[in-house]
Write a protein that holds these residues in place. Structure first.
Motif, short mmCIF file in Angstrom:
data_model
loop_
_atom_site.label_atom_id
_atom_site.label_comp_id
_atom_site.label_asym_id
_atom_site.label_seq_id
_atom_site.Cartn_x
_atom_site.Cartn_y
_atom_site.Cartn_z
N LEU A 1 -26.41 1.37 -28.29
CA LEU A 1 -25.88 1.00 -27.19
C LEU A 1 -24.63 2.00 -26.88
N ILE A 2 -23.77 2.44 -27.64
CA ILE A 2 -22.68 3.37 -27.58
C ILE A 2 -23.48 4.89 -26.82
N GLU A 3 -24.49 5.06 -27.30
CA GLU A 3 -25.01 6.43 -26.82
C GLU A 3 -25.76 6.08 -25.52
N ASP B 1 -20.39 -9.84 -33.36
CA ASP B 1 -21.01 -9.52 -31.82
C ASP B 1 -20.25 -8.45 -31.14
N MET B 2 -20.93 -7.89 -30.02
CA MET B 2 -20.55 -6.83 -29.29
C MET B 2 -19.73 -7.50 -27.84
N VAL B 3 -19.10 -7.00 -27.23
CA VAL B 3 -18.59 -7.52 -25.91
C VAL B 3 -18.69 -6.19 -24.91
N GLY C 1 -19.62 3.00 -39.85
CA GLY C 1 -20.51 4.05 -39.33
C GLY C 1 -21.60 3.65 -37.93
N SER C 2 -21.14 2.41 -37.53
CA SER C 2 -21.44 1.83 -36.21
C SER C 2 -22.94 1.72 -36.38
N ASN D 1 -17.79 10.83 -31.86
CA ASN D 1 -18.94 11.73 -32.29
C ASN D 1 -19.98 11.62 -31.38
N PHE D 2 -20.30 10.30 -31.36
CA PHE D 2 -21.92 10.23 -30.77
C PHE D 2 -21.73 10.62 -29.49
N THR D 3 -21.02 10.41 -28.44
CA THR D 3 -21.06 10.64 -27.09
C THR D 3 -20.45 12.12 -27.04
#
Length: 370
Positions: free
Chosen positions: A148-150, A55-57, A141-142, A324-326
């Motif tokens: 969601l990060i982006e 999961d993610m929180v 590698g997410s 890196n993504f953001t």
């Protein structure tokens, strides 16, 4: 919380093993996060895992004033297999060092950042909304968390990533981009003794391709290519029909990333009778030290000076992260804000207990001033 109490609390997190492929452990970590913020003015959203991952929180706190948020990013997955803490790397304290799987990369940073987030949320001292995302899959590698990060990055004024500190406390303001490729080869099997000439060796073709790919490394441009996983063959007396290998590629610029992706995907078979199939691409774009990143780093240096730290950044590092993504979206991003120590991904991994308090104070100050 004094230094001994902090080390004891962090030890609980480290003792719960959570490699990426162990969703039960990761979900247990997410439970610990939720338990830690219970009763505080922090909204909690639990996002169910998918594709066999945890999961993610997501935590939200601070002012709801319509301003872009300041976001914190931490991953709770580690690389050590379950059982490592019972054998090769027990959780233990030796002097100023806390040893254990993932304590440096990056449970230490995640834990201390959560304490800072709680402090600011309880005191109501943030100037803007705050978001804290805990993810389960950065080490591979997410794949389930990148979107969601982006999304969070696009609505944020700044992103703070709690990967470990480098080189004695330096933070990260630039990272190479990362590409991952999978190469599959199919030849023609034949008896290695009586019909050798009829065969077409997939492994021989793989050898040609591996040398070509390794030869693409250009240190002057900051481009590296490596093949670290390889396999193939059927039996010792059979010309191998199948072979495979993986490719890791690192670059410093978006342009070089596009160039290398095209170069690797366009490879042709040396032997026309062997089929060559290449998949993959650039997984993480380069994180370059833009003017906005430099400005944010300057703010961090001022916060650090106020708590007695001479904060420095390190040269562009070869490892990738969710920063890196953001950063690639043009969002000011600081990375390497986590705990100090050494030995990431090894059986000597440790964190420096004495670095917890100052690194926590640094993140607290950033949450209050950015």
């Amino acid at each position: 919380m004094n230094q001994n109490e902090a080390a004891a609390a962090l030890s609980v997190w480290v003792a719960l093993e959570s490699p990426t492929n162990h969703p039960a452990g990761l979900n247990g970590m997410m439970d610990l996060v939720q338990k830690d913020v219970a009763g505080l003015p922090i909204a909690v959203e639990r996002i169910p895992g998918r594709d066999g991952l945890g999961d993610m929180v997501m935590l939200r706190a601070g002012l709801d004033n319509g301003q872009p948020a300041v976001a914190v990013m931490s991953h709770l997955d580690t690389v050590h297999p379950v059982g490592t803490s019972a054998k090769e790397l027990p959780v233990r304290i030796e002097g100023d060092r806390l040893y254990g799987p993932g304590v440096y990369d990056m449970k230490g940073g995640a834990w201390l950042a959560l304490q800072a987030f709680k402090q600011v949320a309880a005191a109501g001292t943030a100037k803007r909304p705050m978001v804290f995302l805990f993810t389960p899959d950065e080490e591979i590698g997410s794949p389930t968390s990148r979107k969601l990060i982006e999304e969070i990055g696009r609505s944020s004024a700044a992103v703070l990533v709690t990967e470990p500190a480098r080189l004695g406390g330096k933070i990260v303001t630039a990272r190479k981009g990362v590409g991952r490729f999978d190469v599959r080869l199919e030849g023609r099997p034949a008896h290695a003794g009586s019909r050798h000439a009829d065969g077409r060796s997939a492994i021989r073709e793989a050898a040609h391709q591996i040398l070509a790919i390794e030869g693409m490394t250009d240190y002057a441009r900051g481009i590296t290519t490596s093949v670290a996983l390889v396999g193939g063959g059927t039996a010792a007396n059979v010309i191998p029909q199948h072979a495979w290998f993986s490719v890791d590629c690192r670059v410093t610029t978006l342009a070089d990333g596009a160039m290398m992706e095209n170069r690797i995907l366009s490879l042709k078979a040396h032997d026309p009778d062997v089929q060559l199939r290449i998949t993959g691409g650039m997984n993480r774009p380069p994180y370059e030290k833009s003017a906005m990143v430099a400005e944010l780093f300057g703010k961090a240096q001022k916060v650090a000076a106020g708590i007695g730290l001479d904060l420095q950044d390190c040269p562009m590092t070869g490892g990738g992260s969710d920063g890196n993504f953001t950063a690639a979206l043009g969002v000011p991003t600081l990375d390497g804000l986590g705990i100090d120590g050494d030995g990431a991904h090894t059986l000597q991994e440790y964190a420096l207990i004495s670095s917890i308090a100052p690194r926590q104070a640094l993140i607290k100050g950033l949450l209050e001033t950015v």
